[in-house]
Design a protein around this motif. Structure first.
Motif, PDB file in Angstrom:
ATOM      1  N   SER A 275      20.389   3.268  26.316  1.00 39.66           N
ATOM      2  CA  SER A 275      21.227   4.356  26.325  1.00 39.66           C
ATOM      3  C   SER A 275      22.529   3.852  26.379  1.00 39.66           C
ATOM      4  CB  SER A 275      21.149   6.158  26.640  1.00 39.66           C
ATOM      5  OG  SER A 275      19.969   5.886  26.108  1.00 39.66           O
TER       6      SER A 275
ATOM      7  N   TYR B 277      18.959   4.010  18.888  1.00 37.75           N
ATOM      8  CA  TYR B 277      17.927   3.946  17.985  1.00 37.75           C
ATOM      9  C   TYR B 277      18.213   3.150  17.249  1.00 37.75           C
ATOM     10  CZ  TYR B 277      16.313   8.251  19.631  1.00 37.75           C
ATOM     11  OH  TYR B 277      16.257   9.633  20.334  1.00 37.75           O
TER      12      TYR B 277
ATOM     13  N   ASP C 196       9.233   7.580  18.571  1.00 42.86           N
ATOM     14  CA  ASP C 196       9.702   8.217  19.731  1.00 42.86           C
ATOM     15  C   ASP C 196       8.324   7.818  20.385  1.00 42.86           C
ATOM     16  OD1 ASP C 196      11.826   9.192  18.857  1.00 42.86           O
ATOM     17  OD2 ASP C 196      11.199  11.776  18.642  1.00 42.86           O
TER      18      ASP C 196
ATOM     19  N   ILE D 227       8.743   4.701  21.901  1.00 45.95           N
ATOM     20  CA  ILE D 227      10.296   4.179  23.243  1.00 45.95           C
ATOM     21  C   ILE D 227       9.937   5.039  24.076  1.00 45.95           C
ATOM     22  CG2 ILE D 227      11.677   3.378  21.388  1.00 45.95           C
ATOM     23  CD1 ILE D 227      12.532   6.401  21.706  1.00 45.95           C
TER      24      ILE D 227
ATOM     25  N   PHE E  91      23.571   8.191  25.035  1.00 46.43           N
ATOM     26  CA  PHE E  91      22.927   8.143  23.324  1.00 46.43           C
ATOM     27  C   PHE E  91      22.148   7.154  23.232  1.00 46.43           C
ATOM     28  CE2 PHE E  91      26.863  10.616  22.753  1.00 46.43           C
ATOM     29  CZ  PHE E  91      26.202  11.915  21.816  1.00 46.43           C
ATOM     30  N   ILE E  92      20.910   7.471  23.072  1.00 47.17           N
ATOM     31  CA  ILE E  92      19.875   6.056  22.882  1.00 47.17           C
ATOM     32  C   ILE E  92      20.378   5.113  21.884  1.00 47.17           C
ATOM     33  CG2 ILE E  92      17.287   5.895  21.751  1.00 47.17           C
ATOM     34  CD1 ILE E  92      16.851   8.727  23.846  1.00 47.17           C
TER      35      ILE E  92
ATOM     36  N   TYR F 146      13.549   4.690  26.824  1.00 48.60           N
ATOM     37  CA  TYR F 146      14.882   5.415  25.566  1.00 48.60           C
ATOM     38  C   TYR F 146      15.613   5.326  27.005  1.00 48.60           C
ATOM     39  CZ  TYR F 146      13.312   8.558  28.994  1.00 48.60           C
ATOM     40  OH  TYR F 146      13.460   9.586  30.018  1.00 48.60           O
ATOM     41  N   ASP F 147      15.556   5.002  28.495  1.00 49.68           N
ATOM     42  CA  ASP F 147      17.174   5.737  28.577  1.00 49.68           C
ATOM     43  C   ASP F 147      17.812   4.097  29.601  1.00 49.68           C
ATOM     44  OD1 ASP F 147      14.568   4.792  30.528  1.00 49.68           O
ATOM     45  OD2 ASP F 147      15.180   6.150  32.078  1.00 49.68           O
TER      46      ASP F 147
END
Lengths: 371, 503
Positions: free
Chosen positions: B360, B367, B349, B352, B364-365, B356-357
């Motif tokens: 997405s 991952y 976490d 990223i 929803f990221i 992260y955005d």
């Protein structure tokens, strides 16, 4: 063939062993054991308290522990009692993950229930669609979220502590609702009640005999969705980062003022949703004269679940079990059901202390990082 | 001290059977990479942490259960981050907790002042005893810390990276005082990873690696290269190969930047400078001379300033941090715990947080993708631990690697690296330095803020020196000055008229 089986069995043992040797697994197991131990301990305290309070009534402890599982009806009572707890617990989890201690879950739940109850009889005139409860609950959600926006915006815009302002909001909402209930939208025939709900305005029952509403499924679903939201979506990520370290979040480019607002909007909305679902699922009219306390219970649940929505259903069921046990006990024996608050207090102290302990360990470790 | 094993509750073994023996009246260095367990072993010795194992003092086995016990046994510790009450005058800090009072609990100021003065004189530490510690320079505050330990009757002093925040002149002074203490029969243990200082000051050295002691050596017979090899476990290049600097377009322009400080004085006083592509510009200076405020302004974290800061020609003030970040400004912050990371989240976490955005779908990221990328970055930067480990479980050096990885792998146009290697071990320093030079060679702009002069000389193509909120010198040819000269600029003993070079 036998050889193959043996080989398979050996490899299975091997993977299981490594699984249990892994540090993360160990942590999880250890956490679970600790949590269970604390639950057992609080249960034990409860038993001791009850035993002391019921010296002339030796069966009280047994009633307290076993009566909730007496028959289908009492089990369904546990599930029913857990519905509001799951909603408010999930809402509190979401908000405290963002570092917001918004007490408006209480008021939100109240308003959500009220708005749905007022709207349902109005919508019923003419239609008898399944859309009625949906629309009513939706309206309750929106109303609660809109009111929750006030302390949220006060926090992000003016830096006013959301704890105090949301606590005040609860009482404003309470008295305004009671005024409206008695003077504007209530049932004119009686005081302090809305009109009766039509059957189709209510949520369907899962079991009509045991009076278990489908709200239970929604409550569990909400907890699961909250967990997904927190740990899988970008908004959840923003919430967690902002709550843990707001400075880091804004340094990374996250607009933390927005996070502060939307986390509380969602939280209040969830509380309102829960209020609507609970009322349309389990009541025939809105008759509350005071705040129902479910919002404050949400904090107990969130503490037990350590702000993890996925644990909220378990915590809620446990607390609901204790409550039903206490209710049954006060029916059959002369021990009052208020003993439950002693137990609740013990739980809060136990889990709260652990919470603080973990945080201080974290801090200490943080400090060691400098060299 | 023999065989200390210290196990952290979370299961990271910090001191895995390390032993250390120190002779009376010597200056003993404890050196090692980050997370090697230097600080832990010292904290155990000082009673701030418990461990298995035994501690012998003068042949007698002692149970050091708390700093109080350690004090009583004559062990004192000066932490890297000073433990002083900022509002209290120096003498009150020196006697904090052991104040002399009369029957009614009133402080006996005169007696304490006299005692403190005597201590100052004996150990050649001239400070103003009435001055609140918050107003003092770092080196004076450090003196107060040392006096504090001496006033408690310690004869074994532990100093945790004492030179990390000092200029060469101040370091020189500190060493003089430490030698004086040694002559008076005190034992000094100093934690450091600066090889030059070890050679200059210490008698013996104990080297630690991965929680174990590698060995204890006489400093006189061991070379710097040897020490660094023992610390890292492999050979370390002390020089970074650098192509010739080819400064290009201006990326960041600062014009007449002023920031209000405490009281009347300006923390930053009409500062102007430019950062160019393909150049490492270093902001040198003793801490607290306005660098921090400049960094907040050029990274968009603060907009409480007057003047202009233009990033690629556009003023930074009106833009959101996200927008600046997306345009390629990366920032390795000075305070890694407060600003640089979230200790409560996982390593993944933390890696990223900048994009992260962008990764997405419907909120929803992704991952799966980011996990793979994070793993790759962790491997490339040699971060120890797994994706889902809490950041708080990492040692300082590993934490810094995570931050550097996140920032430098995010397509930088301008890198603002604020003390990028503070508290980081030699191996990691080398990697971070290489990466910064690589980025510069790719034609990107780097601004380096550092209090570590060897780092400044190693990396920078151009140096601007800050003193009391002003630029007191601008050095375009780094090889033309030496550490002593730069130190004089930093202390404000000498200034150079800033000539605008419009190349």
């Amino acid at each position: 063939m036998k050889r193959k089986m043996l080989a398979f069995f050996a490899s299975f043992l091997n993977t299981t062993a490594t699984f249990f040797r892994k540090k993360e697994t160990k942590d999880v197991i250890w956490e679970t054991i600790r949590t269970l131990a604390m639950l057992l301990f609080s249960l034990l305290c409860a038993v001791v308290v009850i035993a002391l309070a019921s010296r002339d009534d030796p069966g009280a402890v047994k009633v307290f522990l076993t009566a909730p599982f007496e028959d289908g009806y009492t089990v369904s009572r546990i599930l029913t009692e857990s519905i509001p707890l799951m909603f408010t617990g999930s809402a509190v989890c979401l908000m405290s993950r963002a570092g917001q201690f918004n007490m408006f879950v209480e008021g939100g739940f109240f308003v959500g229930a009220f708005v749905s109850a007022v709207l349902a009889p109005e919508l019923c005139t003419g239609t008898s669609s399944f859309l009625v409860p949906v629309l009513c609950i939706l309206a309750g959600t929106v109303a609660a979220a809109a009111l929750g926006y006030i302390p949220a915006k006060l926090k992000s815009g003016l830096g006013i502590d959301e704890f105090v302002s949301s606590l005040m909001m609860n009482y404003i909402v309470l008295w305004v609702v009671l005024y409206l209930l008695n003077n504007v939208w209530g049932d004119p025939e009686v005081t302090n009640a809305t009109k009766y709900l039509e059957d189709f305005a209510k949520l369907p029952f899962l079991s009509r005999d045991n009076e278990l509403s489908s709200g239970f499924i929604m409550a569990v679903a909400v907890a699961v969705l909250c967990a997904l939201f927190l740990f899988k979506t970008k908004w959840g990520y923003e919430i967690r980062l902002t709550g843990n370290n707001r400075e880091f979040a804004s340094y990374s480019g996250i607009r933390t003022d927005r996070v502060v607002v939307y986390s509380q909007l969602i939280g209040s909305g969830l509380a309102g949703f829960g209020g609507g679902v609970y009322l349309l699922g389990n009541y025939y009219r809105f008759t509350w004269k005071t705040l129902p306390n479910y919002g404050f219970d949400g904090f107990v649940i969130a503490i037990m679940a350590r702000n993890s929505p996925i644990l909220v259903p378990f915590a809620s069921l446990f607390l609901a079990y204790l409550r039903v046990g206490a209710q049954q006990m006060s029916l059959y024996t002369n021990v009052q059901h208020e003993v439950i608050y002693i137990i609740q207090g013990i739980i809060i102290i136990l889990f709260g202390a652990k919470f603080l302990m973990d945080m201080s360990v974290k801090k200490k470790r943080g400090k060691e990082m400098t060299v | 001290m023999i065989g200390i094993t210290k196990v952290y509750p979370i299961g990271v073994v910090a001191n895995d059977s390390a032993s250390l023996s120190v002779r009376k009246g010597e200056i003993h260095a404890v050196a090692g990479e980050n997370g090697a367990g230097k600080s832990t072993i010292m904290k155990v010795l000082y009673g701030a942490e418990r461990a298995e194992g035994e501690i012998f003092l003068g042949g007698k086995k002692e149970e050091i259960t708390s700093p109080k016990v350690a004090n009583a046994l004559g062990i004192g510790m000066v932490y890297q981050h000073f433990m002083l009450v900022k509002e209290f005058p120096a003498y009150q800090n020196i006697f904090f907790g052991i104040e002399e009072t009369d029957r009614f609990g009133v402080l006996k100021k005169k007696e304490m002042l006299e005692k403190a003065e005597e201590l100052c004189k004996t150990y050649d530490m001239p400070i103003d005893l009435d001055e609140p510690c918050g107003n003092m320079s770092v080196s004076n505050a450090q003196k107060v810390e040392i006096l504090k330990v001496l006033a408690r009757g310690a004869d074994i002093l532990i100093l945790d990276e004492p030179t990390a925040v000092l200029t060469p002149q101040e370091t020189e002074q500190l060493f003089r005082q430490l030698r004086l203490l040694k002559e008076n029969g005190y034992t000094v243990i100093i934690i450091t990873h600066k090889l030059k200082e070890i050679k200059e000051l210490c008698d013996r050295i104990t080297i630690m690696r991965a929680g174990k002691t590698v060995g204890t050596y006489n400093v006189a017979v061991i070379s710097e290269a040897e020490i660094s090899r023992l610390m890292v476990g492999r050979d370390v290049a002390t020089e970074i190969p650098k192509k010739e600097c080819r400064a290009g377009d201006v990326v960041l322009e600062v014009k007449g930047l002023s920031v209000k400080g405490k009281g009347e004085k300006l923390a930053v006083d009409h500062v102007s400078f430019r950062a160019r592509k393909g150049e490492i510009l270093c902001m040198a200076g003793v801490e607290g001379n306005g660098q921090r405020e400049v960094v907040s302004a050029i990274t968009g974290l603060s907009s409480a300033y007057s003047g202009d800061v233009l990033f690629e020609g556009k003023p930074i003030k009106k833009q959101r941090i996200k927008a600046i970040r997306n345009r390629g400004l990366v920032h390795i912050p000075e305070d890694r715990l407060k600003t640089g990371c979230d200790a409560g989240s996982s390593i993944r976490d933390n890696l990223i947080s900048l994009d992260y955005d962008k990764n997405s779908v419907f909120g929803f990221i992704n991952y799966k993708k980011l996990n793979a990328r994070s793993l790759e970055q962790m491997r490339a930067y040699e971060v120890k631990g797994s994706l889902h480990h809490k950041m708080a479980m990492l040692s300082g050096g590993n934490m810094q690697k995570v931050i550097v990885a996140r920032e430098l792998e995010n397509d930088p146009v301008l890198v603002v690296a604020d003390q990028p290697t503070r508290g980081v071990d030699i191996g990691a320093i080398e990697a971070i330095h290489k990466k910064l030079v690589e980025i510069r060679d790719e034609g990107k702009a780097v601004i380096l803020i550092s209090a570590d002069l060897s780092e400044v000389f190693r990396l920078s193509d151009r140096i601007i020196v800050f003193h009391e909120g002003k630029i007191t010198a601008e050095i375009s040819d780094v090889s033309s000055v030496d550490e002593i000269r730069l130190g004089r600029y930093m202390l404000g003993l000498e200034t150079m008229e800033a000539n605008d070079d419009e190349t």
